[in-house]
Motif scaffolding. Sequence first.
Motif, PDB file in Angstrom:
ATOM      1  N   ASN A 251      39.052  43.941  23.090  1.00 19.75           N
ATOM      2  CA  ASN A 251      39.579  42.844  23.912  1.00 19.75           C
ATOM      3  C   ASN A 251      38.588  42.433  24.990  1.00 19.75           C
ATOM      4  O   ASN A 251      38.618  41.299  25.463  1.00 19.75           O
ATOM      5  CB  ASN A 251      40.892  43.261  24.583  1.00 19.75           C
ATOM      6  N   HIS A 252      37.732  43.370  25.408  1.00 20.26           N
ATOM      7  CA  HIS A 252      36.860  43.093  26.560  1.00 20.26           C
ATOM      8  C   HIS A 252      35.647  44.014  26.460  1.00 20.26           C
ATOM      9  O   HIS A 252      35.782  45.191  26.157  1.00 20.26           O
ATOM     10  CB  HIS A 252      37.661  43.362  27.838  1.00 20.26           C
ATOM     11  N   MET A 253      34.468  43.430  26.747  1.00 20.43           N
ATOM     12  CA  MET A 253      33.217  44.182  26.562  1.00 20.43           C
ATOM     13  C   MET A 253      32.677  44.805  27.847  1.00 20.43           C
ATOM     14  O   MET A 253      31.610  45.411  27.828  1.00 20.43           O
ATOM     15  CB  MET A 253      32.142  43.264  25.967  1.00 20.43           C
ATOM     16  N   GLU A 254      33.338  44.641  28.992  1.00 26.01           N
ATOM     17  CA  GLU A 254      32.795  45.282  30.198  1.00 26.01           C
ATOM     18  C   GLU A 254      32.739  46.788  29.939  1.00 26.01           C
ATOM     19  O   GLU A 254      33.648  47.365  29.325  1.00 26.01           O
ATOM     20  CB  GLU A 254      33.648  44.958  31.433  1.00 26.01           C
ATOM     21  N   PRO A 255      31.645  47.452  30.382  1.00 32.08           N
ATOM     22  CA  PRO A 255      31.428  48.835  29.962  1.00 32.08           C
ATOM     23  C   PRO A 255      32.525  49.833  30.349  1.00 32.08           C
ATOM     24  O   PRO A 255      32.619  50.888  29.725  1.00 32.08           O
ATOM     25  CB  PRO A 255      30.092  49.188  30.629  1.00 32.08           C
ATOM     26  N   ASP A 256      33.364  49.521  31.342  1.00 31.04           N
ATOM     27  CA  ASP A 256      34.460  50.463  31.619  1.00 31.04           C
ATOM     28  C   ASP A 256      35.429  50.544  30.442  1.00 31.04           C
ATOM     29  O   ASP A 256      36.214  51.499  30.349  1.00 31.04           O
ATOM     30  CB  ASP A 256      35.187  50.134  32.938  1.00 31.04           C
ATOM     31  N   HIS A 257      35.355  49.559  29.523  1.00 31.30           N
ATOM     32  CA  HIS A 257      36.229  49.595  28.331  1.00 31.30           C
ATOM     33  C   HIS A 257      35.472  49.702  27.011  1.00 31.30           C
ATOM     34  O   HIS A 257      36.083  49.970  25.982  1.00 31.30           O
ATOM     35  CB  HIS A 257      37.105  48.339  28.301  1.00 31.30           C
ATOM     36  N   SER A 258      34.176  49.454  27.053  1.00 31.38           N
ATOM     37  CA  SER A 258      33.444  49.440  25.777  1.00 31.38           C
ATOM     38  C   SER A 258      32.403  50.559  25.660  1.00 31.38           C
ATOM     39  O   SER A 258      31.758  50.685  24.626  1.00 31.38           O
ATOM     40  CB  SER A 258      32.736  48.092  25.590  1.00 31.38           C
TER      41      SER A 258
ATOM     42  N   GLY B   9      44.051  43.326  28.246  1.00 28.97           N
ATOM     43  CA  GLY B   9      42.742  43.500  28.879  1.00 28.97           C
ATOM     44  C   GLY B   9      42.908  43.750  30.368  1.00 28.97           C
ATOM     45  O   GLY B   9      43.864  44.399  30.803  1.00 28.97           O
ATOM     46  N   ASP B  10      41.999  43.206  31.177  1.00 29.37           N
ATOM     47  CA  ASP B  10      42.064  43.432  32.624  1.00 29.37           C
ATOM     48  C   ASP B  10      43.288  42.775  33.281  1.00 29.37           C
ATOM     49  O   ASP B  10      43.693  43.177  34.381  1.00 29.37           O
ATOM     50  CB  ASP B  10      40.819  42.854  33.309  1.00 29.37           C
ATOM     51  N   ALA B  11      43.820  41.745  32.656  1.00 33.49           N
ATOM     52  CA  ALA B  11      44.927  41.006  33.285  1.00 33.49           C
ATOM     53  C   ALA B  11      46.109  41.934  33.543  1.00 33.49           C
ATOM     54  O   ALA B  11      46.446  42.772  32.699  1.00 33.49           O
ATOM     55  CB  ALA B  11      45.362  39.850  32.383  1.00 33.49           C
TER      56      ALA B  11
ATOM     57  N   THR C 185      44.389  47.204  30.721  1.00 34.42           N
ATOM     58  CA  THR C 185      43.338  48.225  30.629  1.00 34.42           C
ATOM     59  C   THR C 185      43.248  49.091  31.879  1.00 34.42           C
ATOM     60  O   THR C 185      42.484  50.052  31.908  1.00 34.42           O
ATOM     61  CB  THR C 185      41.966  47.557  30.396  1.00 34.42           C
ATOM     62  N   HIS C 186      43.976  48.726  32.945  1.00 34.56           N
ATOM     63  CA  HIS C 186      43.989  49.541  34.169  1.00 34.56           C
ATOM     64  C   HIS C 186      45.411  49.599  34.714  1.00 34.56           C
ATOM     65  O   HIS C 186      46.067  48.563  34.847  1.00 34.56           O
ATOM     66  CB  HIS C 186      43.114  48.916  35.263  1.00 34.56           C
ATOM     67  N   GLY C 187      45.850  50.800  35.085  1.00 33.86           N
ATOM     68  CA  GLY C 187      47.153  50.920  35.741  1.00 33.86           C
ATOM     69  C   GLY C 187      48.291  51.100  34.750  1.00 33.86           C
ATOM     70  O   GLY C 187      48.067  51.309  33.550  1.00 33.86           O
TER      71      GLY C 187
END
Length: 399
Positions: free
Chosen positions: A76-83, A161-163, A233-235
């Motif tokens: 869903n998202h490529m920012e390294p905290d998830h990828s 994702g982050d949303a 992806t957070h919380g």
Amino acid sequence: MSNIVDNIHYVGVNDHTKVIFEGLWPLPFGVSYNSYLVVDEKVALIDTVDADFADEFLGKIREVIGDRKIDYLIVNHMEPDHSSQMSKIHETYPDIRIVASRKALPMIAGYHKLSDNIMAVADGDVLSLGKTTLAFYMTPMVHWPETMMTYAVESRTLFSGDAFGTFGAVDGGITDTSGARLCGWLDTYKGCAAEFRSEMIRYYSNIVGKYGVPVQNAMKKLGGMEINRICSTHGPVWESEIAEVTGLYDRLSRYEGERGVCLVYGSMYGNTAKAAKAIEAKLIEKGIRYATHDLCHENLSFAYRDAFKFDTIIAGSPTYNAEVFPPVETFMRGLVSRGLKNRRFAAFGSYTWAGTSVRLLNETASKLGFELLCDGMSFPQAFDGSREAETLEAITEKL
Ligand code: FEO
């Protein structure tokens, strides 16, 4: 217990050790990196976790599926905290097929040197895992251009994702209905969304705040969808408090502030700080909610949170080299880069021989379209209080 509903399992991790997120934002309550497994005739893994958690992550996956293989990695998202674990997952499950938006493909190649066995999906595409159908929705710039959301149709589960994410590690349970808690913050349990609210606003304002329009576009796209739970992806996973968190995201992405004041200042020799204390006293006298941030001693993260939270910003800066004092200048630049709107504004600050800071702060606020409450309070040398009584009143009289 990793099971969230039916065949959906939580395999994310809590990070209680990282101090600064993205090299910028403090983590007083830690952070979680959430990943999910959907287990059906085919197995899909949705996003991965931060680089530091490979063993724990793979251990959690094996607890759920044992020796079964993973068929799909949904990105869903490529920012390294998830990828970050993508290479490790590919190494462990070499036949895995990566499913991602077209814009993610160069990022996957660049970060992980992976370009084979990738399925690029577009808005509305679906993938059957057996009894489970995954549908994909492109949500660019929430938070990067490649971002998409995945919807498990039968269980009405949105992987967002982050949303709708928050800072703060999640203890006690992963869903708001199973007792998810922000560790050690509040004594009284007021509901999961209330407990995480401050960290959700800080996460939004720090990380996603620039992208209000794309967030609004994504919310419109999701508008007609029936959603039983939101897996960010957070919380926490949101089940019973979906209306609270989507309502908060809607207000934040429309740049709508609550009545109250975000009072920020920097001070070299204490005179601008004394003026800030005098403004605080006025706010208290008038019963106006406020939060104060001394930008010489505090990370900007918390000031951005309250600039997004409240409808009024009062900023104090001494004149420094005929400019705005650097910590306050950085704060204002952050508001510009986030395109903050719909705020009332007042400026104050000391100078010794030529005052420019208040004028420059007002100019920046005007460029952002903020309503100026008054001309501001620019005072020479020491703060007196009685000399500035009229301008002090002017700053707070319309609040
Ligand atoms: Fe949590 Fe944009 O990454």
